[in-house]
Scaffold this motif. Sequence first.
Motif, PDB file in Angstrom:
ATOM      1  N   SER A 108      -0.005  10.364  -5.641  1.00 29.69           N
ATOM      2  CA  SER A 108       0.253  10.738  -7.222  1.00 29.69           C
ATOM      3  C   SER A 108      -2.062  11.031  -7.513  1.00 29.69           C
ATOM      4  O   SER A 108      -2.131  11.954  -8.848  1.00 29.69           O
ATOM      5  CB  SER A 108       1.165  10.925  -8.245  1.00 29.69           C
ATOM      6  OG  SER A 108       1.095   9.302  -8.485  1.00 29.69           O
ATOM      7  N   ASN A 109      -1.935  10.181  -8.031  1.00 27.96           N
ATOM      8  CA  ASN A 109      -2.916   9.911  -8.962  1.00 27.96           C
ATOM      9  C   ASN A 109      -4.742   9.941  -7.864  1.00 27.96           C
ATOM     10  O   ASN A 109      -6.137   9.679  -9.038  1.00 27.96           O
ATOM     11  CB  ASN A 109      -2.787   8.461  -9.848  1.00 27.96           C
ATOM     12  CG  ASN A 109      -2.968   7.150  -8.944  1.00 27.96           C
ATOM     13  OD1 ASN A 109      -3.322   7.726  -7.473  1.00 27.96           O
ATOM     14  ND2 ASN A 109      -3.469   5.752 -10.201  1.00 27.96           N
ATOM     15  N   MET A 110      -4.849  10.625  -7.056  1.00 28.67           N
ATOM     16  CA  MET A 110      -5.776  10.928  -6.660  1.00 28.67           C
ATOM     17  C   MET A 110      -6.764  11.866  -6.908  1.00 28.67           C
ATOM     18  O   MET A 110      -7.943  11.364  -6.686  1.00 28.67           O
ATOM     19  CB  MET A 110      -5.484  11.205  -4.704  1.00 28.67           C
ATOM     20  CG  MET A 110      -4.593  10.673  -3.742  1.00 28.67           C
ATOM     21  SD  MET A 110      -5.778   9.373  -2.505  1.00 28.67           S
ATOM     22  CE  MET A 110      -5.765  10.502  -1.163  1.00 28.67           C
ATOM     23  N   ILE A 137     -15.096   9.143  -4.301  1.00 27.91           N
ATOM     24  CA  ILE A 137     -14.797   9.606  -2.982  1.00 27.91           C
ATOM     25  C   ILE A 137     -14.320   8.481  -1.747  1.00 27.91           C
ATOM     26  O   ILE A 137     -12.944   8.621  -1.693  1.00 27.91           O
ATOM     27  CB  ILE A 137     -15.436  10.370  -2.315  1.00 27.91           C
ATOM     28  CG1 ILE A 137     -16.066  11.870  -3.127  1.00 27.91           C
ATOM     29  CG2 ILE A 137     -15.807  11.084  -0.629  1.00 27.91           C
ATOM     30  CD1 ILE A 137     -17.197  12.830  -3.236  1.00 27.91           C
ATOM     31  N   ASP A 138     -15.205   7.312  -2.541  1.00 28.52           N
ATOM     32  CA  ASP A 138     -15.138   5.837  -1.497  1.00 28.52           C
ATOM     33  C   ASP A 138     -13.102   6.514  -1.486  1.00 28.52           C
ATOM     34  O   ASP A 138     -12.444   5.123  -1.038  1.00 28.52           O
ATOM     35  CB  ASP A 138     -15.575   5.530  -2.039  1.00 28.52           C
ATOM     36  CG  ASP A 138     -16.859   4.863  -1.112  1.00 28.52           C
ATOM     37  OD1 ASP A 138     -17.061   6.120  -0.817  1.00 28.52           O
ATOM     38  OD2 ASP A 138     -18.428   5.346  -1.364  1.00 28.52           O
ATOM     39  N   GLU A 139     -12.513   5.582  -3.027  1.00 27.24           N
ATOM     40  CA  GLU A 139     -11.458   5.008  -3.754  1.00 27.24           C
ATOM     41  C   GLU A 139     -10.716   6.165  -2.812  1.00 27.24           C
ATOM     42  O   GLU A 139      -9.400   5.524  -2.512  1.00 27.24           O
ATOM     43  CB  GLU A 139     -11.025   5.276  -4.451  1.00 27.24           C
ATOM     44  CG  GLU A 139     -11.995   3.785  -5.797  1.00 27.24           C
ATOM     45  CD  GLU A 139     -11.941   3.768  -6.506  1.00 27.24           C
ATOM     46  OE1 GLU A 139     -11.735   2.503  -7.857  1.00 27.24           O
ATOM     47  OE2 GLU A 139     -12.365   5.443  -7.325  1.00 27.24           O
ATOM     48  N   ARG A 140     -11.062   7.501  -2.633  1.00 28.94           N
ATOM     49  CA  ARG A 140      -9.637   8.319  -2.415  1.00 28.94           C
ATOM     50  C   ARG A 140      -9.596   7.377  -0.759  1.00 28.94           C
ATOM     51  O   ARG A 140      -8.441   7.606  -0.018  1.00 28.94           O
ATOM     52  CB  ARG A 140     -10.323   9.100  -2.544  1.00 28.94           C
ATOM     53  CG  ARG A 140      -9.517  10.841  -3.825  1.00 28.94           C
ATOM     54  CD  ARG A 140     -10.243  11.779  -3.768  1.00 28.94           C
ATOM     55  NE  ARG A 140     -10.711  12.221  -4.891  1.00 28.94           N
ATOM     56  CZ  ARG A 140     -11.286  13.147  -4.791  1.00 28.94           C
ATOM     57  NH1 ARG A 140     -10.813  14.588  -3.988  1.00 28.94           N
ATOM     58  NH2 ARG A 140     -11.506  13.954  -6.399  1.00 28.94           N
ATOM     59  N   LYS A 141     -10.990   7.448   0.035  1.00 27.56           N
ATOM     60  CA  LYS A 141     -10.833   7.392   1.382  1.00 27.56           C
ATOM     61  C   LYS A 141      -9.577   5.810   1.857  1.00 27.56           C
ATOM     62  O   LYS A 141      -8.942   6.096   2.587  1.00 27.56           O
ATOM     63  CB  LYS A 141     -12.684   7.136   1.495  1.00 27.56           C
ATOM     64  CG  LYS A 141     -12.900   8.396   2.591  1.00 27.56           C
ATOM     65  CD  LYS A 141     -13.970   8.074   3.033  1.00 27.56           C
ATOM     66  CE  LYS A 141     -14.828   9.195   3.682  1.00 27.56           C
ATOM     67  NZ  LYS A 141     -16.202   8.340   3.888  1.00 27.56           N
ATOM     68  N   GLU A 142     -10.119   4.801   0.713  1.00 28.31           N
ATOM     69  CA  GLU A 142      -9.265   3.690   0.888  1.00 28.31           C
ATOM     70  C   GLU A 142      -7.621   3.580   0.588  1.00 28.31           C
ATOM     71  O   GLU A 142      -7.063   3.881   1.858  1.00 28.31           O
ATOM     72  CB  GLU A 142     -10.171   2.889   0.092  1.00 28.31           C
ATOM     73  CG  GLU A 142      -9.800   1.473   0.536  1.00 28.31           C
ATOM     74  CD  GLU A 142      -9.401   0.833   1.790  1.00 28.31           C
ATOM     75  OE1 GLU A 142      -9.895   1.091   2.314  1.00 28.31           O
ATOM     76  OE2 GLU A 142      -9.074   0.180   2.252  1.00 28.31           O
ATOM     77  N   VAL A 143      -7.778   4.143  -0.360  1.00 27.68           N
ATOM     78  CA  VAL A 143      -5.926   5.430  -0.234  1.00 27.68           C
ATOM     79  C   VAL A 143      -5.537   5.760   0.573  1.00 27.68           C
ATOM     80  O   VAL A 143      -4.246   5.279   1.113  1.00 27.68           O
ATOM     81  CB  VAL A 143      -5.776   5.193  -2.022  1.00 27.68           C
ATOM     82  CG1 VAL A 143      -4.619   6.227  -2.588  1.00 27.68           C
ATOM     83  CG2 VAL A 143      -6.351   4.724  -3.270  1.00 27.68           C
ATOM     84  N   GLY A 144      -5.598   6.741   1.056  1.00 28.90           N
ATOM     85  CA  GLY A 144      -5.970   7.838   2.143  1.00 28.90           C
ATOM     86  C   GLY A 144      -4.899   7.123   2.963  1.00 28.90           C
ATOM     87  O   GLY A 144      -4.476   7.405   3.845  1.00 28.90           O
ATOM     88  N   ARG A 145      -6.535   5.853   3.609  1.00 33.25           N
ATOM     89  CA  ARG A 145      -6.689   5.472   4.978  1.00 33.25           C
ATOM     90  C   ARG A 145      -4.616   4.292   4.389  1.00 33.25           C
ATOM     91  O   ARG A 145      -3.858   4.256   5.875  1.00 33.25           O
ATOM     92  CB  ARG A 145      -7.180   4.270   5.102  1.00 33.25           C
ATOM     93  CG  ARG A 145      -7.406   3.953   6.395  1.00 33.25           C
ATOM     94  CD  ARG A 145      -7.847   2.884   6.522  1.00 33.25           C
ATOM     95  NE  ARG A 145      -8.276   2.039   5.865  1.00 33.25           N
ATOM     96  CZ  ARG A 145      -7.723   0.695   5.546  1.00 33.25           C
ATOM     97  NH1 ARG A 145      -6.743   0.893   6.644  1.00 33.25           N
ATOM     98  NH2 ARG A 145      -7.686  -0.454   4.560  1.00 33.25           N
ATOM     99  N   VAL A 146      -5.003   3.292   3.476  1.00 28.95           N
ATOM    100  CA  VAL A 146      -3.874   3.163   3.518  1.00 28.95           C
ATOM    101  C   VAL A 146      -2.120   3.561   3.407  1.00 28.95           C
ATOM    102  O   VAL A 146      -1.325   3.115   4.155  1.00 28.95           O
ATOM    103  CB  VAL A 146      -3.532   1.181   2.675  1.00 28.95           C
ATOM    104  CG1 VAL A 146      -4.862   0.737   2.630  1.00 28.95           C
ATOM    105  CG2 VAL A 146      -3.500   1.900   1.311  1.00 28.95           C
ATOM    106  N   VAL A 147      -2.235   4.687   3.192  1.00 25.67           N
ATOM    107  CA  VAL A 147      -0.784   5.057   2.873  1.00 25.67           C
ATOM    108  C   VAL A 147      -0.556   5.835   4.249  1.00 25.67           C
ATOM    109  O   VAL A 147       0.356   5.453   3.881  1.00 25.67           O
ATOM    110  CB  VAL A 147      -1.328   6.590   1.214  1.00 25.67           C
ATOM    111  CG1 VAL A 147      -0.279   7.541   1.533  1.00 25.67           C
ATOM    112  CG2 VAL A 147      -1.374   6.214  -0.240  1.00 25.67           C
ATOM    113  N   ASN A 148      -1.508   6.436   4.486  1.00 26.77           N
ATOM    114  CA  ASN A 148      -1.249   6.545   5.468  1.00 26.77           C
ATOM    115  C   ASN A 148      -0.423   6.021   6.868  1.00 26.77           C
ATOM    116  O   ASN A 148       0.716   5.815   7.426  1.00 26.77           O
ATOM    117  CB  ASN A 148      -2.558   7.598   6.715  1.00 26.77           C
ATOM    118  CG  ASN A 148      -2.603   8.795   6.611  1.00 26.77           C
ATOM    119  OD1 ASN A 148      -1.357   9.802   5.987  1.00 26.77           O
ATOM    120  ND2 ASN A 148      -3.315   9.514   7.094  1.00 26.77           N
TER     121      ASN A 148
END
Length: 350
Positions: free
Chosen positions: A44-46, A51-62
């Motif tokens: 929700s807070n993406m 950009i780097d943080e997003r990538k990281e969060v995206g990976r773990v969430v996936n």
Amino acid sequence: MEDKIKKIRKILEDDLSNIKELNNLLGLKAKYFGKKGLITELTSNMKDLSIDERKEVGRVVNEIREEASSKINALEKKLKEKELALKLEQEKIDISLPSCKLKRGSRHPFNRIIEDVEDFFVSQGYDVVDGPELETDENCFRLLNLPLGHPARDAQDTFYIDEEYLLRTQTSSVQARTMQSNVDKTPIRMICPGKVYRRDEDATHSHQFGQVEGLVIDKDVSLADLKGTLELFAKKMLGKNTKVRFRPSYFPFTEPSVEVDVSCFKCGGRGCPLCKQTGWIEVLGAGMVHPNVLKMGGYDPNVWSGFAFGTGLDRFAMFRYMIPDIRYLYTNDIRFLKQFYRKDEENEIK
Ligand code: PHE
């Protein structure tokens, strides 16, 4: 983030171990993947992240999403299999059990007689016609030369419905109908089997019984044709050694009229209790169609002539199968009906 994921994993483990029914799984999917689901909320807070943080969060969430969905799917498969196994177990059929014996029906003696009568007359070129049991006084009496007040009406105790309608007392009503409905006034050759009703009841008379009517209208039909036809008919129904005797009689709708006796098929004519020691049994009423009846039916008696006959079907059934009481034919008693096995039919008089 790490903490959050740990927490979700813990809740998921608890949920998975608690669910025992397939239909609770649907809610579980919504709990994690729905719009406000635990996993969906992680993203929700993406938009506030780099950009780097997003990538990281995206990976773990996936990762956690895939993990959760494969665990939920695995549970779903397991529960489905369990349910199917249970269903199969419950619906199991033991094919080694002995079957219950099927009860076979048999043809009613009355129907056997009707079919034989129809077979014979169809082979002679007759049509089989039908008429209603609820009849008019006109068809049952007036058009048959029995006007109101005619004394012969008394001989047939009638069930009247009202002044015009009644339960037919004789299939002769179908003579009137057939002549009327044949608008082209062509020759007629018909039989009509059916039920008739009279206010009568004892071992040999029922308030309801079966008759078959016959009517032939053509040019140059004579009493000899009637005699020949009925003689063949009697032999077909009661055996080829049957002798036939014609006695003068009276019916309002035929002139001359005859009653037809057949030689007793039990004693061959020598005399026995069935024929009351006379050697003969009365089976038919018949005669040449009365000129008045032809006229009322629309046939010119100077051009056309004809014969008619009527016989009780029950009597034939009673004679052939030695049935002592006519009421057995109508009470549908299984003990009576069971006596008419199909294999008997091969031995019947044909
Ligand atoms: N309808 C007469 C009866 O019921 C039988 C019959 C039919 C007689 C046709 C003559 C001609 O007794």
